[in-house]
Each structure stands twice: as C-alpha cells, then as structure tokens.
Write a protein that holds these residues in place. Structure first.
Motif, PDB file in Angstrom:
ATOM      1  N   LYS A 195       0.813  -1.544   0.215  1.00  0.00           N
ATOM      2  CA  LYS A 195      -0.192   0.156  -0.014  1.00  0.00           C
ATOM      3  C   LYS A 195       0.561   0.854  -0.009  1.00  0.00           C
ATOM      4  O   LYS A 195       0.519   2.087  -0.034  1.00  0.00           O
ATOM      5  CB  LYS A 195      -1.117   0.200   1.009  1.00  0.00           C
ATOM      6  CG  LYS A 195      -1.768   0.825   1.360  1.00  0.00           C
ATOM      7  CD  LYS A 195      -3.066   0.968   2.528  1.00  0.00           C
ATOM      8  CE  LYS A 195      -3.807   2.140   2.815  1.00  0.00           C
ATOM      9  NZ  LYS A 195      -4.772   2.198   3.876  1.00  0.00           N
ATOM     10  N   ARG A 196       2.174   1.259   0.619  1.00  0.00           N
ATOM     11  CA  ARG A 196       2.421   2.296   0.950  1.00  0.00           C
ATOM     12  C   ARG A 196       3.750   2.857  -0.004  1.00  0.00           C
ATOM     13  O   ARG A 196       3.899   3.801  -0.815  1.00  0.00           O
ATOM     14  CB  ARG A 196       3.895   2.839   2.140  1.00  0.00           C
ATOM     15  CG  ARG A 196       2.888   2.252   3.169  1.00  0.00           C
ATOM     16  CD  ARG A 196       3.783   2.252   4.961  1.00  0.00           C
ATOM     17  NE  ARG A 196       2.909   2.737   5.940  1.00  0.00           N
ATOM     18  CZ  ARG A 196       3.772   1.757   7.218  1.00  0.00           C
ATOM     19  NH1 ARG A 196       5.523   1.537   7.308  1.00  0.00           N
ATOM     20  NH2 ARG A 196       3.027   2.312   8.327  1.00  0.00           N
ATOM     21  N   TRP A 197       3.896   1.634  -1.490  1.00  0.00           N
ATOM     22  CA  TRP A 197       4.530   2.295  -2.313  1.00  0.00           C
ATOM     23  C   TRP A 197       3.836   1.870  -3.649  1.00  0.00           C
ATOM     24  O   TRP A 197       4.363   2.204  -4.841  1.00  0.00           O
ATOM     25  CB  TRP A 197       5.434   1.170  -1.793  1.00  0.00           C
ATOM     26  CG  TRP A 197       6.453   1.083  -1.253  1.00  0.00           C
ATOM     27  CD1 TRP A 197       6.650   0.722  -0.141  1.00  0.00           C
ATOM     28  CD2 TRP A 197       7.642   2.276  -1.188  1.00  0.00           C
ATOM     29  NE1 TRP A 197       7.931   1.859   0.565  1.00  0.00           N
ATOM     30  CE2 TRP A 197       8.612   1.857  -0.362  1.00  0.00           C
ATOM     31  CE3 TRP A 197       8.703   2.876  -1.884  1.00  0.00           C
ATOM     32  CZ2 TRP A 197       9.147   2.175  -0.002  1.00  0.00           C
ATOM     33  CZ3 TRP A 197       9.826   3.170  -2.378  1.00  0.00           C
ATOM     34  CH2 TRP A 197      10.435   2.502  -0.424  1.00  0.00           C
ATOM     35  N   LYS A 198       2.421   1.656  -3.590  1.00  0.00           N
ATOM     36  CA  LYS A 198       1.753   1.114  -5.196  1.00  0.00           C
ATOM     37  C   LYS A 198       1.915   2.363  -6.251  1.00  0.00           C
ATOM     38  O   LYS A 198       1.349   2.269  -7.032  1.00  0.00           O
ATOM     39  CB  LYS A 198       0.157   0.992  -4.305  1.00  0.00           C
ATOM     40  CG  LYS A 198      -0.298   2.139  -3.974  1.00  0.00           C
ATOM     41  CD  LYS A 198      -2.028   1.277  -3.495  1.00  0.00           C
ATOM     42  CE  LYS A 198      -2.760   2.939  -3.124  1.00  0.00           C
ATOM     43  NZ  LYS A 198      -2.786   3.708  -4.647  1.00  0.00           N
ATOM     44  N   ASP A 199       2.183   3.348  -5.760  1.00  0.00           N
ATOM     45  CA  ASP A 199       1.858   4.772  -6.328  1.00  0.00           C
ATOM     46  C   ASP A 199       3.138   4.836  -7.077  1.00  0.00           C
ATOM     47  O   ASP A 199       3.494   5.594  -7.497  1.00  0.00           O
ATOM     48  CB  ASP A 199       1.530   5.892  -5.569  1.00  0.00           C
ATOM     49  CG  ASP A 199       0.275   6.059  -4.853  1.00  0.00           C
ATOM     50  OD1 ASP A 199      -0.432   5.161  -5.912  1.00  0.00           O
ATOM     51  OD2 ASP A 199      -0.175   6.642  -3.735  1.00  0.00           O
ATOM     52  N   CYS A 200       4.251   4.366  -6.946  1.00  0.00           N
ATOM     53  CA  CYS A 200       5.495   3.949  -7.220  1.00  0.00           C
ATOM     54  C   CYS A 200       5.772   3.212  -8.452  1.00  0.00           C
ATOM     55  O   CYS A 200       5.576   2.223  -8.428  1.00  0.00           O
ATOM     56  CB  CYS A 200       6.675   3.736  -6.170  1.00  0.00           C
ATOM     57  SG  CYS A 200       7.020   4.633  -5.227  1.00  0.00           S
TER      58      CYS A 200
END
Length: 231
Positions: free
Chosen positions: A66-71
């Motif tokens: 979740k914390r990295w899904k936009d990377c």
C-alpha cells in the motif's frame, strides 16, 4: 543508534520543543522515512548482474504494498552503445514474461567510462588512513603490520582491483545523473571474495557507490532463479 542519540529521541518525543542537532535530526528523519506513504515517485532498479532475479523481485513485491503502490519501477542495465535498442527490447521482453510492470528501461552504454579525476582523487583521500603502503616500508615491518592489521589496503591489492574501484566510482556518477530523485534505489551488491579483498577496500567501494544518494538497497542473489514464467 548510540545511547546519546536514543536519549535525545526520547526527550524529543516527550517534549517536541526540545531541539535536535543536525545529525540527530537527520537520523530521526531517516528512521521515519519508510513509515509513511511514498506517493508518486520511482523505485529505480539497477540490475547489473543476473543473480537469479532477486534484484527485480524485491522491488516488484515492494510496489505491491500500500505504501509503495504509487511508485513506478524504472530499470537500468549495462549495455553497449551499438546494441542499446536491442538490449532494451530484450529486457522489456524479459520483464513482460515475468509480469513485472515497469515505466522505463534505460540501457547504460557508458558504464565502463573512466570516472572523473576529482572523484578518483576523493576516493584516494578517503582510503588514505587505511592503506598499508608496504612499498615505503621494510619488508619485515610491512609483514608484521599486515599480519596484525589484515584489514589494511595494500599497494598491490589497490592496483590489482583498480578497474573494480573505478567501476564503483563511475556507477556513483551515473546514479547521481539518473536516480538522484528516486524514492529508493535497488542495486546489485558488488561481489568480493573473502580473503581476496581487504575489508577496508570493500567498505570503501560501498561508500563510493552509495555516496550522496537517496536510500539504496544493495542486493545479491545466489544465482538460483526466484522468478518463473509460463511460456
């Protein structure tokens, strides 16, 4: 983290008005960097060796969280000037077979270029306190010092691994050029065989490679495949 820094952090948590010095503030920020959502950014994968795919697998798993899904994942590989398009297509095909989404592939045709003189000089200055300099000593005295302090960098070792030293310095130049804004860099860990390379020289390689960069994760698989695909 040493006791003094820990005590400062505890005081800061109890009373946020207590100022931290610059070093402690940087440590505090670094410790909290990955506890928040990363937002839109990149995870840059520098896949320099085929280690079985671990260097590719870890970023893929990370960006599914979740914390990295936009990377987005960007992949950097070494190649030759006259084969850049071919190498890029081959890498894109491989990533597609592994079902790894990526935003860009960069083939570095100048990876083996000699680093800049000022960066070579900075490396020499960094390792100066850790050198044995046996050529300036009596052989018996040099042998005693080498036996008592085996971590020291010998003149022969430094010359023998000159090309590998230059490579780490050159990679740092390229990392600064291409990945200075990345949220995270995942990169192949330089290989050093025990007993062949002194600990001081190996740690100097890691320092030269990662200096003045975003967070960097150095990975080295054991060449056993961790990626599978169906043909």
């Amino acid at each position: 983290m040493n006791t003094k820094v820990q005590d400062n952090f505890k005081s800061y948590k109890k009373s946020p008005t207590v100022p931290l010095n610059v070093s402690d503030q940087r440590l505090l920020e670094a410790s909290q960097q990955f506890q928040k959502k990363q937002g839109k950014g990149t995870v840059d994968v520098w896949w320099l060796f085929d280690d079985g795919g671990l260097t590719l697998l870890i970023p893929y798993l990370l960006t599914n969280k979740k914390r990295w899904k936009d990377c987005k994942i960007r992949v950097f590989i070494g190649g030759k000037i006259n084969r850049i398009d071919h190498d890029r297509r081959a890498m894109a095909t491989l990533l597609s077979k592994f079902r790894i989404d990526f935003s860009d592939i960069t083939v570095l045709g100048d990876i083996n270029t000699k680093p800049k003189k000022e960066h070579l000089s900075a490396f020499e200055e960094m390792i100066e306190p850790y050198r044995l300099k046996e050529d300036d000593m009596e052989q018996e005295a040099a042998e005693r010092l080498k036996n008592s302090e085996p971590w020291r960098i010998t003149d022969n070792e430094l010359e023998l691994y000159r090309a590998k030293t230059n490579r780490q310095i050159r990679l740092n130049e390229l990392l600064k050029e291409h990945s200075s804004t990345a949220n995270l860099i995942v990169m192949s860990l330089p290989l050093a065989r025990k007993g062949a390379v002194s600990s001081a020289l190996y740690m100097a390689w890691l320092e030269a490679l990662s200096k003045d960069l975003p967070p960097i994760l150095l990975v080295r698989g054991n060449h056993q495949s961790v990626l599978t695909f169906y043909s």
